[in-house]
Write a protein that holds these residues in place. Structure first.
Motif, PDB file in Angstrom:
ATOM      1  N   LYS A  68       0.834  -1.207   0.000  1.00 29.93           N
ATOM      2  CA  LYS A  68       0.000   0.000   0.000  1.00 29.93           C
ATOM      3  C   LYS A  68       0.868   1.257   0.000  1.00 29.93           C
ATOM      4  N   LYS A  69       1.910   1.234   0.810  1.00 29.88           N
ATOM      5  CA  LYS A  69       2.817   2.383   0.869  1.00 29.88           C
ATOM      6  C   LYS A  69       3.519   2.587  -0.469  1.00 29.88           C
ATOM      7  N   LEU A  70       3.913   1.485  -1.121  1.00 29.87           N
ATOM      8  CA  LEU A  70       4.581   1.595  -2.417  1.00 29.87           C
ATOM      9  C   LEU A  70       3.632   2.139  -3.479  1.00 29.87           C
ATOM     10  N   LEU A  71       2.399   1.624  -3.504  1.00 31.46           N
ATOM     11  CA  LEU A  71       1.445   2.069  -4.526  1.00 31.46           C
ATOM     12  C   LEU A  71       1.065   3.532  -4.357  1.00 31.46           C
ATOM     13  N   GLU A  72       1.126   4.023  -3.128  1.00 28.67           N
ATOM     14  CA  GLU A  72       0.780   5.425  -2.883  1.00 28.67           C
ATOM     15  C   GLU A  72       1.950   6.373  -3.124  1.00 28.67           C
ATOM     16  N   SER A  73       3.135   5.813  -3.404  1.00 29.13           N
ATOM     17  CA  SER A  73       4.319   6.645  -3.628  1.00 29.13           C
ATOM     18  C   SER A  73       4.572   6.800  -5.121  1.00 29.13           C
ATOM     19  N   ASP A  74       5.460   7.721  -5.456  1.00 23.22           N
ATOM     20  CA  ASP A  74       5.819   7.925  -6.859  1.00 23.22           C
ATOM     21  C   ASP A  74       6.561   6.726  -7.428  1.00 23.22           C
ATOM     22  N   ASP A  75       7.273   5.982  -6.578  1.00 22.11           N
ATOM     23  CA  ASP A  75       8.023   4.823  -7.055  1.00 22.11           C
ATOM     24  C   ASP A  75       7.115   3.704  -7.548  1.00 22.11           C
ATOM     25  N   GLY A  76       5.848   3.716  -7.139  1.00 21.55           N
ATOM     26  CA  GLY A  76       4.946   2.639  -7.519  1.00 21.55           C
ATOM     27  C   GLY A  76       4.082   2.937  -8.722  1.00 21.55           C
ATOM     28  N   ALA A  77       4.445   3.963  -9.501  1.00 19.44           N
ATOM     29  CA  ALA A  77       3.591   4.369 -10.633  1.00 19.44           C
ATOM     30  C   ALA A  77       3.409   3.233 -11.632  1.00 19.44           C
ATOM     31  N   LEU A  78       4.485   2.561 -12.027  1.00 20.59           N
ATOM     32  CA  LEU A  78       4.371   1.478 -13.010  1.00 20.59           C
ATOM     33  C   LEU A  78       3.616   0.283 -12.437  1.00 20.59           C
ATOM     34  N   LEU A  79       3.781   0.017 -11.144  1.00 22.99           N
ATOM     35  CA  LEU A  79       3.079  -1.110 -10.537  1.00 22.99           C
ATOM     36  C   LEU A  79       1.579  -0.839 -10.463  1.00 22.99           C
ATOM     37  N   ARG A  80       1.195   0.421 -10.270  1.00 24.03           N
ATOM     38  CA  ARG A  80      -0.239   0.753 -10.223  1.00 24.03           C
ATOM     39  C   ARG A  80      -0.922   0.413 -11.544  1.00 24.03           C
ATOM     40  N   GLU A  81      -0.210   0.580 -12.652  1.00 15.44           N
ATOM     41  CA  GLU A  81      -0.792   0.233 -13.945  1.00 15.44           C
ATOM     42  C   GLU A  81      -1.068  -1.271 -14.044  1.00 15.44           C
ATOM     43  N   ARG A  82      -0.283  -2.060 -13.357  1.00 19.24           N
ATOM     44  CA  ARG A  82      -0.419  -3.515 -13.423  1.00 19.24           C
ATOM     45  C   ARG A  82      -1.527  -4.030 -12.522  1.00 19.24           C
ATOM     46  N   LEU A  83      -1.916  -3.252 -11.528  1.00 18.80           N
ATOM     47  CA  LEU A  83      -2.931  -3.685 -10.554  1.00 18.80           C
ATOM     48  C   LEU A  83      -4.132  -2.746 -10.611  1.00 18.80           C
ATOM     49  N   PRO A  84      -5.012  -2.941 -11.573  1.00 19.39           N
ATOM     50  CA  PRO A  84      -6.153  -2.016 -11.752  1.00 19.39           C
ATOM     51  C   PRO A  84      -7.300  -2.316 -10.794  1.00 19.39           C
ATOM     52  N   TYR A  85      -7.003  -2.406  -9.502  1.00 22.44           N
ATOM     53  CA  TYR A  85      -8.022  -2.724  -8.512  1.00 22.44           C
ATOM     54  C   TYR A  85      -8.055  -1.623  -7.457  1.00 22.44           C
ATOM     55  N   ARG A  86      -9.168  -1.509  -6.786  1.00 24.68           N
ATOM     56  CA  ARG A  86      -9.330  -0.499  -5.735  1.00 24.68           C
ATOM     57  C   ARG A  86      -8.928  -1.101  -4.390  1.00 24.68           C
ATOM     58  N   ILE A  87      -8.060  -0.384  -3.665  1.00 15.85           N
ATOM     59  CA  ILE A  87      -7.607  -0.874  -2.358  1.00 15.85           C
ATOM     60  C   ILE A  87      -8.698  -0.639  -1.324  1.00 15.85           C
ATOM     61  N   THR A  88      -9.121  -1.734  -0.659  1.00 18.29           N
ATOM     62  CA  THR A  88     -10.196  -1.622   0.334  1.00 18.29           C
ATOM     63  C   THR A  88      -9.762  -2.111   1.725  1.00 18.29           C
ATOM     64  N   GLY A  89      -8.531  -2.554   1.872  1.00 16.77           N
ATOM     65  CA  GLY A  89      -8.082  -3.021   3.187  1.00 16.77           C
ATOM     66  C   GLY A  89      -6.642  -3.483   3.122  1.00 16.77           C
TER      67      GLY A  89
END
Length: 767
Positions: free
Chosen positions: A116-137
């Motif tokens: 979660k911390k990685l996806l919310e950071s600038d370093d996780g931009a490419l990983l966010r494209e790979r995980l098109p899901y909404r974080i709920t927990g």
């Protein structure tokens, strides 16, 4: 009286006791950490077993209200493993993964705190494209093996139609229902573990023994005063033992506090991509009690041993006279005894039975203890022959001639650590080839491979991957099986489907155009080809038997005028056999019977090319499996031991640095009046600083030289024990020695500011 001197001896007594306690405490903290390691490994293994979701039952389980369809989507991001799972419960009683309260809804995902911390950071931009899901927990601690693990569970629909064990399967429970039998212990790996523990713990023991001797010269002068008022020699030794015991007991308390603080810090740290939770670091009660008993006992024994050659008389300490020459013969007995214990196991290798654990451990420890015994003699013998030089040199040499033992004690720990590191480096390098196997993958022709799920058009995969940033070459091949009849075929052959450019990667073709079919020659397993080419009709994906309802064989008419082609090593290091078929020559339903693989050549100038490929593959189909190629693959257990060594070495190096700094500050404090007197007489501060540097550099140079000799000897013996040819990686030897010298240099630089403060004439003031 000794305990009272330690705690009520005024400012000097408190400082001395505190320095001793800090030195002992650092050693105790690392010993407690070591006693917790078995629990760490056990806890990580239990967590991994509890969440295991693989099934190797290839008969699909029928859906029920207590089953779950789960897909393995493990991936990598910037070198870090990402554990991914897609889940689709079949009913309300489906097993919930450890660490989750409920299943994520379709389109949602539950992630680990680190992800979660990685996806919310600038370093996780490419990983966010790979995980098109909404974080709920977030995933709870019970579902993770480490605080920095990247993991997620995502809810999806339509997963049941894609069941293909073991990657996509229906399960009714998490955990390993049928644990595999433990592998037979590899003697060489066991030897590595034993040597790693001996090498990492020996410097800790040396530093604990050094710390209890802080302030030894002042203590002896106080004991002389006690002799003047009536104490006998036995009494003053008991008082000295009591004072050392007090410092050691306080060190146990501080060590426990250091460990508890470090335990919490460990939950936020990651070393060599390994992280833990604080709850893992629970020392074994029996081992913790052993540490609590052994450290004070060692403090008393070391103190009494140090006083064996000191005559404390009412009018002073006779040690201030010219000391007697150290004897060499008994110091040589220690390494000789170690070699004697290891000698019976020379040449044993891994085929001739296990190594005796006790003999290995004692032999290695005796060799390393030999460093601590030989170093004082070496320092004394060398500095006795040093004379001419500048003022700073002469001050340093004279000081070393008067107290070579103190200088040797300070560098004993670093010498032991370097000797052990050199031996281990030789051992790991020597046996590395036994645990590193060639994959056969030609990384000059392709750097990644993508396995394409069934039902995904290869044309689309080729087009989208070819348009991906960082991809400069795409080779798309589909593979299947051919037989002479629909069921229970006796003759089988491989069929490879691809365009002409792709087929040229696996064979030498005379000419090629769309619609051609080739029979391969030159393969290691083409015995059936001669017979199969005589059939006019062959069947793609023949069924195994009457009960096999999964296979749907497709008839294929072998074209007349079949072309011949010579096979060649493909990118996976295999000479293929069977038939090569261009897509136009495949039957209409034949595409469903072959499985696609796309081999990619990447542009090395694009830093995130692999991440772009993984994102494209996930966009094409979440079950597409991109793999990074490597020329070799390493044994997991061997890699785990080496990672454990790196983590332990990092902790020991940190201890060495801090303990050396404490030892250096204690020695400077002991010489405060001497330094002040020299400054009062007009000695330049730069000269004194250089003399302190020489006082450290000379013993360190001698200690590292001795460590190199002992390390090379021990490494040679260990390689002989494993039946491996002896070779010395001099770059590694020099790097290990350089690391040791670098630690000492850093400590010396950090001690310069306190030294400058001590070099003041007012340091002569006495209360």
């Amino acid at each position: 009286m000794g305990v009272r001197f330690a705690f009520t001896g005024g400012r000097e007594g408190w400082i001395r006791t505190l320095l001793t306690a800090v030195g002992v405490g650092l050693g105790v903290a690392l010993l407690l950490l070591t006693t917790a390691l078995p629990n760490v490994l056990s806890a990580r293994h239990e967590r991994e077993q509890a969440r295991r979701d693989y099934t190797y039952d290839y008969t699909p389980k029928p859906p029920a209200d207590d089953t779950l369809v789960i897909a393995d989507l493990d991936s990598t991001y910037h070198g870090d493993d990402v554990r991914g799972r897609l889940v689709q419960p079949d009913g309300p009683r489906a097993p919930v993964p450890p660490g989750l309260r409920t299943f994520p809804a379709v389109g949602d995902m539950v992630v680990s705190p680190a992800l979660k911390k990685l996806l919310e950071s600038d370093d996780g931009a490419l990983l966010r494209e790979r995980l098109p899901y909404r974080i709920t927990g977030t995933i709870g601690e019970s579902g993770l093996i480490g605080s920095h693990e990247l993991a997620y569970y995502a809810g999806v629909d339509g997963l049941a139609a894609k069941i293909d064990p073991p990657n996509v399967a229906r399960i009714s429970a998490f955990g390993e229902p049928h644990p595999f039998a433990e592998e037979a212990a590899d003697p060489v790996l066991l030897l590595l573990v034993l040597v790693v523990f001996a090498v990492l713990l020996m410097p800790v023991a040396v530093f604990v023994a050094t710390a209890v001797r802080f302030g030894g010269e002042r203590r002896d002068r106080r004991l002389a005063a006690l002799r003047l008022i009536g104490s006998d020699s036995r009494m003053v030794r008991r008082i000295a033992a009591g004072e050392a015991l007090a410092g050691a007991l306080l060190g146990l308390v501080l060590g426990t506090l250091f460990f508890l603080a470090g335990r919490q810090i460990a939950g936020t740290a990651e070393v060599f991509r390994v992280s833990v939770f604080p709850s893992y670091l629970n020392p074994s009660p029996a081992l913790a009690v052993l540490v609590a008993v052994a450290v004070p006992m060692a403090a008393v024994l070391v103190t009494l041993f140090a006083l064996r050659g000191v005559v404390i008389e009412p009018l002073g300490v006779v040690r201030t006279a010219r000391p007697a020459r150290r004897r060499l013969w008994w110091r040589l007995l220690l390494p000789a005894g170690g070699l004697a214990l290891l000698y019976p196991m020379l040449g044993q290798g891994r085929e001739n039975g296990d190594f005796n654990q006790y003999m290995v451990t004692c032999g290695v420890l005796l060799l390393l203890v030999g460093v601590t015994a030989l170093l004082p003699w070496v320092v004394e013998a060398v500095v006795a022959r040093l004379h001419s030089g500048g003022v700073a040199w002469q001050l340093a040499v004279r000081r070393l001639q008067l107290s070579s033992g103190s200088a040797a004690r300070m560098v004993n720990g670093i010498a032991v650590a370097v000797a052990g590191a050199i031996a281990l480096q030789m051992l790991f390098t020597g046996v590395d080839a036994d645990y590193t196997k060639a994959t056969g993958q030609d990384v000059t022709r392709a750097q990644m491979e993508v396995s394409v799920p069934d039902g995904v058009p290869m044309a689309r995969v080729t087009r989208e991957l070819g348009a991906t940033k960082g991809v400069r070459k795409v080779v798309a091949l589909s593979e299947g099986n051919l037989g002479e009849r629909r069921m229970s075929a006796d003759l089988n052959a491989q069929v490879t489907v691809g365009d002409c450019a792709a087929l040229r990667e696996v064979a030498t073709l005379p000419s090629c155009r769309e619609g051609d079919v080739f029979a391969l020659r030159g393969s290691d397993y083409d015995d059936n080809m001669q017979k199969l080419t005589g059939f006019r009709t062959l069947f793609l994906d023949p069924a195994d038997g009457e009960e096999d309802t999964e296979s749907t064989p497709v008839a294929w008419t072998v074209p007349r005028g079949l072309k011949q082609a010579q096979t060649r090593l493909d990118m996976t290091g295999v000479k293929r056999g069977g038939f090569l078929v261009t897509p136009a020559a495949l039957p209409a339903k034949g595409a469903a019977t072959v499985h696609g693989h796309v081999f990619l050549g990447l542009d090395p100038s694009v830093p995130d090319a692999q991440e772009y490929v993984r994102n494209t593959a996930a966009r094409i189909d979440p079950l597409a499996d991109p793999m990074t190629w490597s020329a070799t693959v390493e044994s997991g257990r061997f890699a785990s031991i080496r990672t454990g060594l790196f983590v332990g070495a990092a902790c020991v190096l940190a201890l060495i640095g801090v303990s050396l700094l404490v030892s250096q500050l204690e020695q400077l404090r002991e010489r405060r009046k001497l330094l002040s007197a020299l400054v009062a007489f007009g000695t330049r501060r730069r000269t004194l600083s250089m003399s302190v540097l020489w006082q450290t550099a000379i013993p360190i140079a001698l200690g590292l030289g001795l460590a190199a000799v002992v390390g090379l000897t021990l490494g040679t013996v260990l390689l002989k024990m494993t039946g491996t040819s002896v070779s010395v990686d001099w770059v590694s030897v020099l790097s290990m020695t350089g690391v040791g010298a670098g630690v000492v240099l850093l400590v010396t630089l950090l001690s310069l500011p306190p030294l400058v403060r001590l070099m003041r004439p007012d340091g002569l003031r006495t209360e």
